[in-house]
Design a protein around this motif. Structure first.
Motif, PDB file in Angstrom:
ATOM      1  N   TYR A  48      -6.816  -4.957   2.054  1.00 54.55           N
ATOM      2  CA  TYR A  48      -6.565  -3.586   1.609  1.00 54.55           C
ATOM      3  C   TYR A  48      -5.414  -2.978   2.385  1.00 54.55           C
ATOM      4  O   TYR A  48      -5.111  -3.389   3.520  1.00 54.55           O
ATOM      5  CB  TYR A  48      -7.812  -2.711   1.791  1.00 54.55           C
ATOM      6  CG  TYR A  48      -8.979  -3.108   0.906  1.00 54.55           C
ATOM      7  CD1 TYR A  48      -9.081  -2.645  -0.398  1.00 54.55           C
ATOM      8  CD2 TYR A  48      -9.991  -3.952   1.390  1.00 54.55           C
ATOM      9  CE1 TYR A  48     -10.147  -3.001  -1.210  1.00 54.55           C
ATOM     10  CE2 TYR A  48     -11.054  -4.314   0.586  1.00 54.55           C
ATOM     11  CZ  TYR A  48     -11.126  -3.839  -0.708  1.00 54.55           C
ATOM     12  OH  TYR A  48     -12.173  -4.194  -1.506  1.00 54.55           O
ATOM     13  N   CYS A  49      -4.785  -1.985   1.761  1.00 58.05           N
ATOM     14  CA  CYS A  49      -3.800  -1.148   2.445  1.00 58.05           C
ATOM     15  C   CYS A  49      -4.197   0.307   2.253  1.00 58.05           C
ATOM     16  O   CYS A  49      -4.829   0.669   1.248  1.00 58.05           O
ATOM     17  CB  CYS A  49      -2.385  -1.397   1.920  1.00 58.05           C
ATOM     18  SG  CYS A  49      -2.187  -1.209   0.128  1.00 58.05           S
ATOM     19  N   ARG A 142      -7.172   3.951  -0.644  1.00 58.83           N
ATOM     20  CA  ARG A 142      -7.319   2.536  -0.321  1.00 58.83           C
ATOM     21  C   ARG A 142      -7.199   1.710  -1.593  1.00 58.83           C
ATOM     22  O   ARG A 142      -7.930   1.918  -2.553  1.00 58.83           O
ATOM     23  CB  ARG A 142      -8.674   2.261   0.341  1.00 58.83           C
ATOM     24  CG  ARG A 142      -8.824   0.840   0.879  1.00 58.83           C
ATOM     25  CD  ARG A 142     -10.236   0.567   1.348  1.00 58.83           C
ATOM     26  NE  ARG A 142     -11.163   0.450   0.210  1.00 58.83           N
ATOM     27  CZ  ARG A 142     -12.453   0.102   0.344  1.00 58.83           C
ATOM     28  NH1 ARG A 142     -12.955  -0.122   1.558  1.00 58.83           N
ATOM     29  NH2 ARG A 142     -13.233   0.022  -0.708  1.00 58.83           N
ATOM     30  N   ILE A 143      -6.228   0.802  -1.583  1.00 55.02           N
ATOM     31  CA  ILE A 143      -6.025  -0.102  -2.710  1.00 55.02           C
ATOM     32  C   ILE A 143      -5.818  -1.509  -2.166  1.00 55.02           C
ATOM     33  O   ILE A 143      -5.498  -1.701  -0.981  1.00 55.02           O
ATOM     34  CB  ILE A 143      -4.807   0.306  -3.570  1.00 55.02           C
ATOM     35  CG1 ILE A 143      -3.539   0.315  -2.711  1.00 55.02           C
ATOM     36  CG2 ILE A 143      -5.025   1.650  -4.231  1.00 55.02           C
ATOM     37  CD1 ILE A 143      -2.291   0.609  -3.495  1.00 55.02           C
ATOM     38  N   LYS A 145      -3.886  -4.981  -1.581  1.00 57.56           N
ATOM     39  CA  LYS A 145      -2.467  -5.269  -1.353  1.00 57.56           C
ATOM     40  C   LYS A 145      -1.811  -5.881  -2.588  1.00 57.56           C
ATOM     41  O   LYS A 145      -0.655  -5.596  -2.897  1.00 57.56           O
ATOM     42  CB  LYS A 145      -2.313  -6.207  -0.155  1.00 57.56           C
ATOM     43  CG  LYS A 145      -2.664  -5.571   1.176  1.00 57.56           C
ATOM     44  CD  LYS A 145      -2.463  -6.546   2.317  1.00 57.56           C
ATOM     45  CE  LYS A 145      -2.788  -5.880   3.664  1.00 57.56           C
ATOM     46  NZ  LYS A 145      -2.596  -6.810   4.800  1.00 57.56           N
ATOM     47  N   ASP A 147      -2.423  -5.169  -5.579  1.00 56.15           N
ATOM     48  CA  ASP A 147      -2.238  -4.142  -6.615  1.00 56.15           C
ATOM     49  C   ASP A 147      -1.166  -3.122  -6.249  1.00 56.15           C
ATOM     50  O   ASP A 147      -0.840  -2.260  -7.085  1.00 56.15           O
ATOM     51  CB  ASP A 147      -3.557  -3.403  -6.868  1.00 56.15           C
ATOM     52  CG  ASP A 147      -4.628  -4.323  -7.424  1.00 56.15           C
ATOM     53  OD1 ASP A 147      -4.265  -5.315  -8.067  1.00 56.15           O
ATOM     54  OD2 ASP A 147      -5.824  -4.026  -7.198  1.00 56.15           O
ATOM     55  N   LYS A 148      -0.625  -3.189  -5.043  1.00 55.43           N
ATOM     56  CA  LYS A 148       0.335  -2.177  -4.594  1.00 55.43           C
ATOM     57  C   LYS A 148       1.572  -2.117  -5.482  1.00 55.43           C
ATOM     58  O   LYS A 148       1.957  -1.028  -5.937  1.00 55.43           O
ATOM     59  CB  LYS A 148       0.712  -2.443  -3.138  1.00 55.43           C
ATOM     60  CG  LYS A 148       1.709  -1.436  -2.579  1.00 55.43           C
ATOM     61  CD  LYS A 148       2.007  -1.736  -1.120  1.00 55.43           C
ATOM     62  CE  LYS A 148       3.048  -0.750  -0.589  1.00 55.43           C
ATOM     63  NZ  LYS A 148       3.379  -1.031   0.831  1.00 55.43           N
ATOM     64  N   LEU A 152       1.844   1.507  -7.706  1.00 59.28           N
ATOM     65  CA  LEU A 152       2.673   2.459  -6.969  1.00 59.28           C
ATOM     66  C   LEU A 152       4.143   2.234  -7.308  1.00 59.28           C
ATOM     67  O   LEU A 152       4.588   1.087  -7.377  1.00 59.28           O
ATOM     68  CB  LEU A 152       2.460   2.300  -5.450  1.00 59.28           C
ATOM     69  CG  LEU A 152       1.079   2.669  -4.912  1.00 59.28           C
ATOM     70  CD1 LEU A 152       1.045   2.479  -3.398  1.00 59.28           C
ATOM     71  CD2 LEU A 152       0.713   4.098  -5.270  1.00 59.28           C
TER      72      LEU A 152
END
Length: 508
Positions: A48-49, A142-143, A145, A147-148, A152
Motif C-alpha cells: 500500500y501507499c 490508502r491505495i 501501489k 493501482d496508483k 491518480l
C-alpha cells in the motif's frame, strides 16, 4: 487464571526494564534514525501507499480537504456508524461526514481506496499573524501501489468535480440583478443577489407535455455536452427566445429551467447599462452554470440603430472647431447599441465563460432585429401560446388537485371545456386567476365557473370580430363612394362647360 495474569505482568516488567536500558544507552537521535529506517523497510515490503490531505496547508486552506469531505458525505450516511453533521451557508441540505479515526472504503475504476479521518490536538502555537485551529484534521488515502498509476490523478479530479456539483446542488440558487448604473460594490462585483425561491417546475408549468419534454431534453443535452462543444469548437452556451402574449408563462418557464438545471439567474436590466463596455464587464462577472435573462427586450432600449440616417442639408460651419456630428456621436457613445448586444450574446466576449444560457423574452417577435434572433444567438424559439386543453389539465391539477382519470373522459363538463378553450384564446394567467378564486369550492363547481368565463370570453371575441368586420365593410363602402364621387362631379362640370359654349355661340 491467576498464574496467567502473573506471567503477563512479569513480561511487561521485563519489557519496561529493557526499554529503560535502551533509552539510557541509545541517544534520541539514534532511536529516531532506527525508526526511520524501520519505516522505510516496512514501506518497501508493504503493498500500500498512503497520502495525507490536511485541512490547512501552511497558512492556506486546503481546497482538496473540503472537496474530499463533501465527496465522502455521499456514502458516509450509509456505510459509517458514527457521523458528523453540518450545514453550510446558503445551503438547503445537511452534510454527513466522518468522525475521528473513522474509515470509509470507496471504489474507482475497479480499484479500492480506503479513507481515514484523523483529528488530533495541535501543540501550543508560537505567535502567528493567523491563529490556527486547536485541532489538526486530515484525511489519509490508502491505495495499492499497483493501482496508483490507474486512479491518480484521475481519482482526485473526479473528487473535485463531484464535490463542486454537490456544493452547487446543495446551495440555494441566487437571483442576480445588475447594480444601478453598473457601479461596483465593496467587493468589486457589479451584481446584487437575493435567494431564488421560485417554486415553478416543469411539472407545474402549464404547457403541452410533448413540448415540455422537448425543452427538457434540449436542456439536458446542453448541460451534458461539454465534450461535444469542445470537439466542434463551439462556445459552451445556448440561447432561448420566449415569445408570446403577456401572461403565457414566460417568467415561469425561466424559473422552471433554473430549477431543472440548478443554475443561478442573472436578470440583466438593460436600462441600467450605459455603454457597451459596461455590458461586457457585466458578462465577465457572471459565473458558469447560469442563465442570463433579458426580459421584454423589445421594450428595454432602442436597438434600431441599423437605420441609416439621411444626410443633412449643408449648413454653415459652426462657430467652434468641433465637427458637425460630434455631439450626436458623443450621445450615441453613452448608450448600448445593437452591435454591442450582438457581441454580448455571440461575439468574442461571450466565450469568456462556459455553460451559460441566454434567454430573451418578448411579446412582439416581429419587432426584433433578425440578426438578434438567428441561430447561434437564439438557438431555440419557444412560442408561449394561449392555454390549450393539455395545459388546462395541468392547471386543474395544480389548483384543484384534479388527478388524471378523476373525471371521466366522456364527462360533459370536460368535453365542453375542451371545445371552448381553444376558441377562447385565454392565457394561463387568466385561467389560474379563475381557479384560485374558486379553489375552496367543489371541483365540479369551480370547473363550471371556469366554463362560464370561457363562454363569455368567446362571445366577446365573436362580437368584437363582428363589429370589426362591420367597420371594415363600412370603410370599404366609404372608399367606394369616394372613388365614385369624382366621376359625378366631372359630369356636372362637363354639363356646365357645354352650357357655357352654347351661350357663347348665341352671343356670336
Amino acid at each position: 487464571m491467576k498464574e496467567f495474569w502473573t506471567s503477563l505482568a512479569s513480561l511487561m516488567g521485563v519489557f519496561a526494564f529493557f526499554q529503560s536500558i535502551l533509552h539510557a544507552v541509545f541517544p534520541p537521535e539514534l532511536r529516531f534514525a532506527a525508526a526511520k529506517i524501520f519505516n522505510r523497510v516496512f514501506r518497501c515490503f508493504s503493498t500500500y501507499c498512503y497520502f495525507d490531505i490536511t485541512e490547512i496547508d501552511g497558512v492556506n486552506t486546503n481546497e482538496l480537504y473540503h472537496a474530499v469531505q463533501l465527496y465522502l458525505s455521499r456514502s458516509a450516511s450509509i456505510a459509517a456508524s458514527r457521523l458528523s453533521l453540518s450545514r453550510g451557508l446558503n445551503s438547503s441540505a445537511f452534510t454527513f461526514g466522518l468522525t475521528n479515526n473513522d474509515r470509509l472504503v470507496d471504489t474507482f475504476r475497479g480499484a479500492t481506496a480506503t479513507w481515514e479521518h484523523a483529528v488530533t490536538q495541535r501543540q501550543s502555537q508560537s505567535f502567528s499573524w493567523r491563529p490556527l485551529p486547536e485541532e489538526k484534521r486530515s484525511f489519509t488515502l490508502r491505495i495499492k501501489k499497483k493501482d496508483k498509476p490507474l486512479i491518480l490523478p484521475a481519482y482526485l479530479d473526479h473528487i473535485m468535480e463531484t464535490a463542486t456539483e454537490l456544493r452547487r446542488r446543495n446551495q440555494d440558487r441566487l437571483l442576480y440583478t445588475n447594480s444601478r448604473g453598473g457601479s461596483m460594490e465593496s467587493r468589486g462585483f457589479p451584481w446584487e443577489s437575493v435567494p431564488f425561491k421560485h417554486p415553478s417546475t416543469f411539472d407545474t408549468l402549464a404547457m403541452d407535455p410533448s413540448r415540455k419534454e422537448l425543452i427538457m431534453a434540449d436542456l439536458k443535452d446542453f448541460a451534458e455536452g461539454k465534450a461535444f462543444y469542445e470537439k466542434t469548437g463551439r462556445a459552451w452556451k445556448r440561447g432561448y427566445l420566449l415569445y408570446g402574449p403577456p401572461g403565457t408563462g414566460k417568467s415561469s418557464m425561466i424559473a422552471a429551467m433554473a430549477n431543472y438545471l440548478g443554475y443561478d439567474i442573472y436578470d440583466l436590466e438593460l436600462t441600467e447599462v450605459h455603454t457597451n463596455s459596461e455590458l461586457r464587464k457585466l458578462l465577465m462577472k457572471t459565473t458558469s452554470k447560469s442563465i442570463i435573462v433579458i426580459e421584454d427586450i423589445d421594450c428595454s432600449v432602442n436597438l434600431t440603430n441599423r437605420i441609416s440616417k439621411k444626410s443633412a442639408p449643408p449648413s454653415d460651419p459652426p462657430s467652434d472647431l468641433r465637427p458637425v456630428g460630434a455631439a450626436e456621436d458623443g450621445a450615441a457613445s453613452k448608450t448600448i447599441t445593437l452591435s454591442g448586444l450582438l457581441n454580448f450574446t455571440d461575439g468574442l466576449w461571450s466565450c469568456c465563460g462556459s455553460e451559460r444560457i441566454f434567454v430573451f423574452t418578448t411579446n412582439h417577435i416581429e419587432k426584433l432585429d433578425p440578426a438578434l434572433v438567428r441561430s447561434g444567438r437564439m438557438d431555440m424559439h419557444i412560442n408561449m401560446s394561449y392555454c390549450s386543453f393539455a395545459a388546462l389539465k395541468i392547471l386543474m391539477k395544480n389548483y384543484l388537485s384534479v388527478e388524471d382519470g378523476e373525471f371521466d373522459d366522456a364527462n360533459e363538463l370536460l368535453r365542453e371545456l375542451a371545445e371552448v378553450i381553444e376558441e377562447a384564446e385565454i392565457t394561463p394567467a387568466d385561467v389560474s386567476e379563475v381557479l384560485i378564486k374558486n379553489r375552496r369550492r367543489e371541483k365540479s363547481e369551480a370547473l363550471a365557473e371556469l366554463l362560464e368565463v370561457l363562454k363569455t370570453r368567446v362571445e366577446k371575441r365573436k362580437d368584437k370580430k363582428q363589429s370589426s368586420s362591420e367597420e371594415m365593410e363600412e370603410e370599404e363602402e366609404q372608399e367606394k363612394r369616394a372613388l365614385e364621387s369624382p366621376k359625378e362631379s366631372d359630369q356636372v362640370m362637363d354639363s356646365c362647360n357645354g352650357k357655357e359654349e352654347k351661350g357663347e355661340e348665341g352671343v356670336v
